[in-house]
Design an enzyme around this catalytic site. Structure first.
Site, PDB file in Angstrom:
ATOM      1  N   GLY A  84       3.709   3.014   3.244  1.00 34.70           N
ATOM      2  CA  GLY A  84       2.821   1.669   3.930  1.00 34.70           C
ATOM      3  C   GLY A  84       3.380   1.688   5.544  1.00 34.70           C
ATOM      4  O   GLY A  84       2.593   1.391   5.836  1.00 34.70           O
ATOM      5  N   GLU A 144       8.055  -3.106   6.912  1.00 38.80           N
ATOM      6  CA  GLU A 144       7.167  -2.940   5.551  1.00 38.80           C
ATOM      7  C   GLU A 144       5.726  -3.837   6.014  1.00 38.80           C
ATOM      8  O   GLU A 144       5.605  -4.351   7.597  1.00 38.80           O
ATOM      9  CB  GLU A 144       8.504  -4.234   4.224  1.00 38.80           C
ATOM     10  CG  GLU A 144       8.537  -3.791   3.279  1.00 38.80           C
ATOM     11  CD  GLU A 144       7.245  -2.879   2.402  1.00 38.80           C
ATOM     12  OE1 GLU A 144       6.991  -2.257   3.014  1.00 38.80           O
ATOM     13  OE2 GLU A 144       7.702  -3.608   0.939  1.00 38.80           O
ATOM     14  N   ASP A 145       4.991  -2.758   5.137  1.00 46.57           N
ATOM     15  CA  ASP A 145       3.882  -2.555   5.418  1.00 46.57           C
ATOM     16  C   ASP A 145       3.371  -4.488   5.595  1.00 46.57           C
ATOM     17  O   ASP A 145       2.551  -5.095   6.004  1.00 46.57           O
ATOM     18  CB  ASP A 145       2.826  -2.294   5.408  1.00 46.57           C
ATOM     19  CG  ASP A 145       3.460  -1.926   4.046  1.00 46.57           C
ATOM     20  OD1 ASP A 145       4.101  -2.300   3.199  1.00 46.57           O
ATOM     21  OD2 ASP A 145       2.402  -0.572   3.257  1.00 46.57           O
ATOM     22  N   ASP A 193       3.825  -8.969  -0.391  1.00 45.13           N
ATOM     23  CA  ASP A 193       3.071  -9.965  -0.622  1.00 45.13           C
ATOM     24  C   ASP A 193       3.930 -11.286  -1.667  1.00 45.13           C
ATOM     25  O   ASP A 193       3.610 -12.156  -1.493  1.00 45.13           O
ATOM     26  CB  ASP A 193       2.593  -8.462  -2.011  1.00 45.13           C
ATOM     27  CG  ASP A 193       1.153  -8.774  -2.325  1.00 45.13           C
ATOM     28  OD1 ASP A 193      -0.435  -9.965  -2.136  1.00 45.13           O
ATOM     29  OD2 ASP A 193       0.750  -8.329  -3.956  1.00 45.13           O
ATOM     30  N   LYS A 245       1.028 -12.236   2.826  1.00 51.31           N
ATOM     31  CA  LYS A 245       0.393 -13.126   2.229  1.00 51.31           C
ATOM     32  C   LYS A 245       1.309 -13.959   1.433  1.00 51.31           C
ATOM     33  O   LYS A 245       1.594 -13.606   0.585  1.00 51.31           O
ATOM     34  CB  LYS A 245      -0.319 -11.814   1.282  1.00 51.31           C
ATOM     35  CG  LYS A 245      -1.339 -11.453   1.673  1.00 51.31           C
ATOM     36  CD  LYS A 245      -1.892 -10.556   0.418  1.00 51.31           C
ATOM     37  CE  LYS A 245      -2.439  -9.405  -0.089  1.00 51.31           C
ATOM     38  NZ  LYS A 245      -2.715  -8.218  -0.742  1.00 51.31           N
ATOM     39  N   ASP A 283      -2.948   1.391   1.322  1.00 50.00           N
ATOM     40  CA  ASP A 283      -3.884   2.526   0.851  1.00 50.00           C
ATOM     41  C   ASP A 283      -4.635   1.581  -0.112  1.00 50.00           C
ATOM     42  O   ASP A 283      -3.886   0.514  -0.279  1.00 50.00           O
ATOM     43  CB  ASP A 283      -3.067   3.820   0.789  1.00 50.00           C
ATOM     44  CG  ASP A 283      -2.337   2.888  -0.920  1.00 50.00           C
ATOM     45  OD1 ASP A 283      -1.454   2.591  -0.069  1.00 50.00           O
ATOM     46  OD2 ASP A 283      -2.467   3.967  -1.479  1.00 50.00           O
ATOM     47  N   ARG A 296      -5.362   5.530   4.498  1.00 53.52           N
ATOM     48  CA  ARG A 296      -3.454   4.994   5.436  1.00 53.52           C
ATOM     49  C   ARG A 296      -4.035   5.340   7.097  1.00 53.52           C
ATOM     50  O   ARG A 296      -3.432   4.428   7.835  1.00 53.52           O
ATOM     51  CB  ARG A 296      -2.855   5.331   4.431  1.00 53.52           C
ATOM     52  CG  ARG A 296      -2.457   5.534   3.666  1.00 53.52           C
ATOM     53  CD  ARG A 296      -0.718   5.759   3.364  1.00 53.52           C
ATOM     54  NE  ARG A 296      -0.740   5.894   2.145  1.00 53.52           N
ATOM     55  CZ  ARG A 296      -0.379   5.391   1.072  1.00 53.52           C
ATOM     56  NH1 ARG A 296       0.368   3.749   1.806  1.00 53.52           N
ATOM     57  NH2 ARG A 296       0.464   5.248   0.002  1.00 53.52           N
TER      58      ARG A 296
HETATM   59  P1  IMP Z   1       5.295  -7.438  -2.693  1.00 55.27           P
HETATM   60  O1  IMP Z   1       6.497  -6.347  -3.897  1.00 55.27           O
HETATM   61  O2  IMP Z   1       4.047  -7.589  -4.291  1.00 55.27           O
HETATM   62  O3  IMP Z   1       6.182  -8.026  -1.740  1.00 55.27           O
HETATM   63  O4  IMP Z   1       4.818  -5.701  -2.718  1.00 55.27           O
HETATM   64  C1  IMP Z   1       5.075  -4.725  -1.768  1.00 55.27           C
HETATM   65  C2  IMP Z   1       3.956  -3.369  -2.094  1.00 55.27           C
HETATM   66  O5  IMP Z   1       2.636  -3.829  -2.507  1.00 55.27           O
HETATM   67  C3  IMP Z   1       3.325  -3.503  -0.831  1.00 55.27           C
HETATM   68  O6  IMP Z   1       4.539  -2.527   0.283  1.00 55.27           O
HETATM   69  C4  IMP Z   1       2.078  -2.545  -0.664  1.00 55.27           C
HETATM   70  O7  IMP Z   1       2.766  -1.326  -0.560  1.00 55.27           O
HETATM   71  C5  IMP Z   1       1.571  -3.577  -1.686  1.00 55.27           C
HETATM   72  N1  IMP Z   1       0.599  -3.717  -1.401  1.00 55.27           N
HETATM   73  C6  IMP Z   1       0.777  -5.012  -1.619  1.00 55.27           C
HETATM   74  N2  IMP Z   1      -0.454  -5.504  -0.718  1.00 55.27           N
HETATM   75  C7  IMP Z   1      -1.450  -4.908  -0.909  1.00 55.27           C
HETATM   76  C8  IMP Z   1      -2.824  -4.941   0.400  1.00 55.27           C
HETATM   77  O8  IMP Z   1      -3.203  -6.166   0.420  1.00 55.27           O
HETATM   78  N3  IMP Z   1      -3.080  -3.487   0.191  1.00 55.27           N
HETATM   79  C9  IMP Z   1      -2.194  -2.571  -0.051  1.00 55.27           C
HETATM   80  N4  IMP Z   1      -1.621  -2.458  -0.448  1.00 55.27           N
HETATM   81  C10 IMP Z   1      -0.662  -3.275  -0.831  1.00 55.27           C
HETATM   82 MG    MG Z   2       4.853  -0.823   0.630  1.00 50.92          MG
END
Ligand code: IMP
Ligand code: MG
Length: 179
Positions: A44, A99-100, A103, A131, A159, A165
């Protein structure tokens, strides 16, 4: 560009360009004179990172790493593991993790713990999107592009099922409505 009726634009190409340039300028000031390794988290963050580094006016190295999350069932803790590692030792170097989107924070938390053990000079986190409503683990984000509401976002590297993407903007993904 490939887009369809499921995607509603949230952050335009122009807004992204402006913000990415601002972030790169700040990074250039903050990391001047330091030996910097920029790490893009696959897949991402690739699009964001490649734009970001082209506006960073510094000598730097770029690395990529892969992570994978185990399924997050109602009762599981969302475990993360490394699927593709860096090609160099980090000892004494300044690390910028790109990071993209942050979350739940589980991925970044795992990465900080993993890389701290390798004794870099510093670790900083740069995320295009954050987020906060979904936070499960609080992680320090040193550079944030945009804070967003709890929507599923696609485009500019993000994605849904491997698609979207290549969109030059970020959009909200709305699955098909059941009539
Ligand atoms: P975390 O570990 O929950 O913080 O998730 C991070 C990863 O989940 C990101 O690097 C994304 O690859 C994926 N992700 C989280 N939210 C989204 C979204 O809204 N769209 C697409 N990918 C997401
Ligand atoms: Mg990611």
């Amino acid at each position: 560009m490939y887009s369809d009726e499921h995607v509603q634009m949230l952050i335009s190409e122009t807004q992204l360009k402006t913000r990415v340039q601002e972030m790169a300028q700040k990074l250039t000031e903050d990391f001047r004179g330091r030996e910097l390794v920029v790490v893009a988290v696959l897949k991402g963050a690739l699009v964001f990172c490649s734009d970001l580094i082209r506006h960073m006016d510094l000598p730097l190295e770029m690395e990529v790493l892969g992570v994978s999350s185990y399924p997050r069932g109602a009762e599981t803790t969302g475990e993360v593991r490394l699927t593709f590692d860096l090609t160099q030792p980090l000892g004494g170097k300044h690390l910028l993790l790109v990071e993209d989107i942050v979350d739940t924070g589980l991925t970044v938390d795992f990465l900080i713990q993993t890389f701290e053990a390798r004794k870099p000079a510093s670790i900083n986190i740069c995320a295009l999107l954050h987020k906060p409503s979904r936070t499960r683990v609080h992680v320090p984000i040193d550079y944030t592009g945009f804070t967003v509401e709890d929507h599923f976002l696609v485009g500019y590297g993000l994605d849904h099922g491997g698609r979207y993407r290549n969109l030059p903007f970020i959009g909200i993904f709305n699955p098909a409505q059941v009539p």
